[in-house]
Each structure stands twice: as structure tokens, then as C-alpha cells.
Scaffold this motif. Structure first.
Motif, PDB file in Angstrom:
ATOM      1  N   LYS A   1       0.801  -1.116  -0.009  1.00 16.55           N
ATOM      2  CA  LYS A   1       0.020  -0.032   0.047  1.00 16.55           C
ATOM      3  C   LYS A   1       0.813   1.206   0.029  1.00 16.55           C
ATOM      4  O   LYS A   1       0.409   2.393  -0.476  1.00 16.55           O
ATOM      5  N   SER A   2       2.174   1.212   0.364  1.00 12.68           N
ATOM      6  CA  SER A   2       2.931   2.415   0.627  1.00 12.68           C
ATOM      7  C   SER A   2       3.805   2.323  -0.695  1.00 12.68           C
ATOM      8  O   SER A   2       4.908   3.147  -0.736  1.00 12.68           O
ATOM      9  N   HIS A   3       3.645   1.524  -1.732  1.00 10.06           N
ATOM     10  CA  HIS A   3       4.435   1.354  -2.860  1.00 10.06           C
ATOM     11  C   HIS A   3       3.311   1.518  -4.066  1.00 10.06           C
ATOM     12  O   HIS A   3       3.142   0.425  -4.796  1.00 10.06           O
ATOM     13  N   PRO A   4       2.720   2.416  -4.308  1.00  9.25           N
ATOM     14  CA  PRO A   4       1.530   2.496  -5.520  1.00  9.25           C
ATOM     15  C   PRO A   4       1.942   2.194  -6.818  1.00  9.25           C
ATOM     16  O   PRO A   4       1.026   1.954  -7.715  1.00  9.25           O
ATOM     17  N   ALA A   5       3.233   2.112  -7.171  1.00 13.32           N
ATOM     18  CA  ALA A   5       3.719   2.047  -8.514  1.00 13.32           C
ATOM     19  C   ALA A   5       3.802   0.754  -8.888  1.00 13.32           C
ATOM     20  O   ALA A   5       3.928   0.387 -10.059  1.00 13.32           O
ATOM     21  N   VAL A   6       3.405  -0.295  -7.943  1.00 11.33           N
ATOM     22  CA  VAL A   6       3.797  -1.651  -8.101  1.00 11.33           C
ATOM     23  C   VAL A   6       2.272  -2.167  -8.726  1.00 11.33           C
ATOM     24  O   VAL A   6       1.145  -1.824  -8.356  1.00 11.33           O
ATOM     25  N   LEU A   7       2.424  -3.143  -9.461  1.00  9.27           N
ATOM     26  CA  LEU A   7       1.431  -4.029 -10.143  1.00  9.27           C
ATOM     27  C   LEU A   7       0.978  -5.218  -9.359  1.00  9.27           C
ATOM     28  O   LEU A   7       2.012  -5.991  -9.566  1.00  9.27           O
TER      29      LEU A   7
ATOM     30  N   ALA B   1      -1.331  -9.692 -18.884  1.00 14.02           N
ATOM     31  CA  ALA B   1      -0.046  -9.286 -18.042  1.00 14.02           C
ATOM     32  C   ALA B   1       0.807  -8.617 -18.461  1.00 14.02           C
ATOM     33  O   ALA B   1       1.351  -7.443 -18.099  1.00 14.02           O
ATOM     34  N   LEU B   2       1.402  -9.152 -19.792  1.00 10.47           N
ATOM     35  CA  LEU B   2       2.435  -8.486 -20.563  1.00 10.47           C
ATOM     36  C   LEU B   2       1.784  -6.966 -20.931  1.00 10.47           C
ATOM     37  O   LEU B   2       2.840  -5.923 -20.688  1.00 10.47           O
ATOM     38  N   LYS B   3       0.635  -6.873 -21.487  1.00  5.73           N
ATOM     39  CA  LYS B   3       0.313  -5.442 -21.795  1.00  5.73           C
ATOM     40  C   LYS B   3       0.068  -4.590 -20.461  1.00  5.73           C
ATOM     41  O   LYS B   3       0.658  -3.322 -20.826  1.00  5.73           O
ATOM     42  N   MET B   4      -0.068  -5.041 -19.508  1.00  2.02           N
ATOM     43  CA  MET B   4      -0.289  -4.255 -18.368  1.00  2.02           C
ATOM     44  C   MET B   4       1.028  -3.736 -17.830  1.00  2.02           C
ATOM     45  O   MET B   4       1.552  -2.646 -17.400  1.00  2.02           O
TER      46      MET B   4
ATOM     47  N   LYS C   1       2.583   0.113 -17.865  1.00  2.55           N
ATOM     48  CA  LYS C   1       2.991   0.498 -16.577  1.00  2.55           C
ATOM     49  C   LYS C   1       1.861   0.554 -15.825  1.00  2.55           C
ATOM     50  O   LYS C   1       1.865   1.588 -15.068  1.00  2.55           O
ATOM     51  N   VAL C   2       0.953  -0.134 -15.923  1.00  2.00           N
ATOM     52  CA  VAL C   2      -0.276  -0.132 -14.915  1.00  2.00           C
ATOM     53  C   VAL C   2       0.035  -0.605 -13.587  1.00  2.00           C
ATOM     54  O   VAL C   2       1.137  -1.274 -13.462  1.00  2.00           O
ATOM     55  N   SER C   3      -0.406   0.128 -12.611  1.00  2.00           N
ATOM     56  CA  SER C   3      -0.245  -0.172 -11.494  1.00  2.00           C
ATOM     57  C   SER C   3      -1.563  -0.309 -10.459  1.00  2.00           C
ATOM     58  O   SER C   3      -2.653  -0.312 -10.870  1.00  2.00           O
ATOM     59  N   GLY C   4      -1.185  -0.779  -9.092  1.00  2.00           N
ATOM     60  CA  GLY C   4      -2.605  -1.116  -8.342  1.00  2.00           C
ATOM     61  C   GLY C   4      -2.807  -2.644  -8.177  1.00  2.00           C
ATOM     62  O   GLY C   4      -2.126  -3.521  -8.769  1.00  2.00           O
ATOM     63  N   VAL C   5      -3.846  -2.767  -7.647  1.00  2.00           N
ATOM     64  CA  VAL C   5      -3.967  -4.525  -7.366  1.00  2.00           C
ATOM     65  C   VAL C   5      -5.162  -4.736  -8.399  1.00  2.00           C
ATOM     66  O   VAL C   5      -6.215  -3.836  -8.352  1.00  2.00           O
ATOM     67  N   PHE C   6      -5.079  -5.910  -8.968  1.00  2.00           N
ATOM     68  CA  PHE C   6      -6.260  -6.553  -9.808  1.00  2.00           C
ATOM     69  C   PHE C   6      -6.452  -7.801  -9.472  1.00  2.00           C
ATOM     70  O   PHE C   6      -5.776  -8.555  -9.145  1.00  2.00           O
ATOM     71  N   ASN C   7      -7.756  -8.164  -9.457  1.00  2.00           N
ATOM     72  CA  ASN C   7      -8.275  -9.424  -9.417  1.00  2.00           C
ATOM     73  C   ASN C   7      -8.137 -10.131 -10.656  1.00  2.00           C
ATOM     74  O   ASN C   7      -8.580  -9.741 -11.908  1.00  2.00           O
ATOM     75  N   PHE C   8      -7.136 -10.994 -10.903  1.00  2.00           N
ATOM     76  CA  PHE C   8      -6.626 -11.416 -12.320  1.00  2.00           C
ATOM     77  C   PHE C   8      -7.236 -12.876 -12.621  1.00  2.00           C
ATOM     78  O   PHE C   8      -6.450 -13.771 -12.667  1.00  2.00           O
TER      79      PHE C   8
END
Length: 223
Positions: A62-68, A112-115, A119-126
Motif C-alpha cells: 500500500k505504501s508502494h503505489p507504482a507496483v502492479l 499481464a504483458l500488456k499491463m 506500466k499499470v499499477s495497483g491491485v487487480f483480481n486477475f
């Protein structure tokens, strides 16, 4: 977290694959729920150590918002890989069956590769949209791949969670491109059957087993 910190230092986009095993059907999201657990809903299941670690990791991220962070669920592939849920499932004489979210790797890996590249970031139900039960998966397997396959359905023992996770956030990025789990599962079984037939043809033509596996399945650990 070491990888996250190194990526941040080097200015490299970081993607992590995590799990949806942090959820379990409850009063808000019972079996038959049409909404599903959204990414921002708190976990409600942590009976396995690796799930506890996954929950801890998500909290720290949560303190690293740039992570996907891509949450996968019981990944399935069309190549007979031993790590695929389907490869394991067809060997079990007894199966506990509840509607669940699943990740068909062949469907979702390109996204996943496209994201990553975008450089998409945040949490996704994949996961593929929708739910399917183990009984339904085995019924499709029996119909398309192995007509003689049998199994016995038994009640769940509570050692594993069951859930439906919401995929609206993922689908908003790729509208109309990700097949629902029922369509995706039928397509997967069809591909697996075609690969099995290709493998058998190659062996009948004199290819050694390992070469035939590579040519038919694309890897050496396929059945």
C-alpha cells in the motif's frame, strides 16, 4: 519486498503475482453472489501460512503505489503442466466442488504483458470473469477429452477457501477481450485435446517421446 525496493531504485516497473485465496464466501458475498469480492475489500480467510504472507505483502504494498499486483486463482493451462489445477484435478477420485474464480493462464497472460508494458499499477483480481465449479470443469473434461472419466463429489472440508472475485476493474482496461470462465474452459479443453492428438500423431510417426512433447505442448513436462 526486496524486489520492489530494487525496482524502485532502478526506475523499473514491478509486477507481482499474488493470490485470491485471501477470500471466502460470507454473508456479504454468499454462494450465488453476482458482485464478488472487489480489490479493496479486506481479506477474510488466512488459514494457510502462504496466505498470511500474501496478506502481509499486500498491506506493505500500500505504501508502494507504482507496483502492479495481479491476484491469480488456481491457475489452469492447456498443456498438461503438473502445476495446472486441471492436471491435478483429473487425477483425484474424490472432488469437493463449489463455484470459484479461476485464472486460465492462456487467456490472461497476454494481458499481464500488456499491463507491464503500459506500466499499470495497483491491485487487480486477475481471473476470468464469472465462476465455475470443479464438477462443471470435470463435466467439460469428460465431454471433450475423456468420456470414460469418473469422480465422486464430496462435501468441502474447509481446508481451502471458495470465492467469487470481481473483475470489473480488469475488464474496464480490456473491455470485451477476456473470455468468461465457462467459455474459456471449453476453449481450453479443446486446445488440450488438439495438443494431445498432435502428440500422439508425432509419436506414431516415430518421434521420441520428449521431442513429441516439446513439439505438441511447447514444454517437456506435459503428460
Amino acid at each position: 519486498m526486496n524486489v520492489v525496493h530494487i525496482c524502485e531504485q532502478l526506475g523499473i516497473h514491478c509486477t507481482l503475482f499474488t493470490t485470491t485465496f485471501i477470500y471466502n464466501y460470507n454473508e456479504k458475498h454468499p454462494i450465488g453472489d453476482t458482485v464478488g469480492f472487489k480489490e479493496d475489500e479486506p481479506p477474510n480467510w488466512d488459514k494457510l501460512k502462504y496466505v498470511q504472507l500474501a496478506i502481509q505483502l499486500e498491506e506493505e504494498l500500500k505504501s508502494h503505489p507504482a507496483v502492479l499486483s495481479l491476484r491469480i486463482s488456481m491457475p489452469i493451462t492447456d498443456d498438461g503442466h503438473p502445476g495446472s489445477l486441471l492436471t491435478k484435478l483429473v487425477t483425484f477420485p474424490k472432488v469437493a466442488s463449489m463455484p470459484n474464480s479461476f485464472t486460465i493462464i492462456d487467456d490472461l497472460w497476454p494481458f499481464a504483458l500488456k499491463m507491464c508494458l503500459q506500466k499499470v499499477s495497483g491491485v487487480f483480481n486477475f481471473t476470468n470473469p464469472g465462476v465455475i465449479s470443479h464438477d462443471e470443469i470435470l463435466t467439460i473434461y469428460k465431454e471433450i477429452l475423456q468420456p470414460t472419466h469418473t469422480w465422486t463429489t464430496v462435501p468441502p472440508n474447509g481446508s481451502r477457501p471458495a470465492y467469487y472475485v470481481n473483475t470489473d476493474k480488469l475488464q474496464a482496461l480490456f473491455p470485451g477481450q477476456i473470455p468468461n470462465i465457462h467459455d474459456g474452459m471449453r476453449a481450453l479443453m479443446t486446445r488440450w485435446k488438439e495438443k494431445q492428438q498432435h502428440y500422439q500423431q508425432l509419436v506414431s510417426e516415430g518421434k521420441d517421446v520428449e521431442t513429441a512433447k516439446v513439439l505438441a505442448y511447447g514444454q517437456t513436462v506435459a503428460n
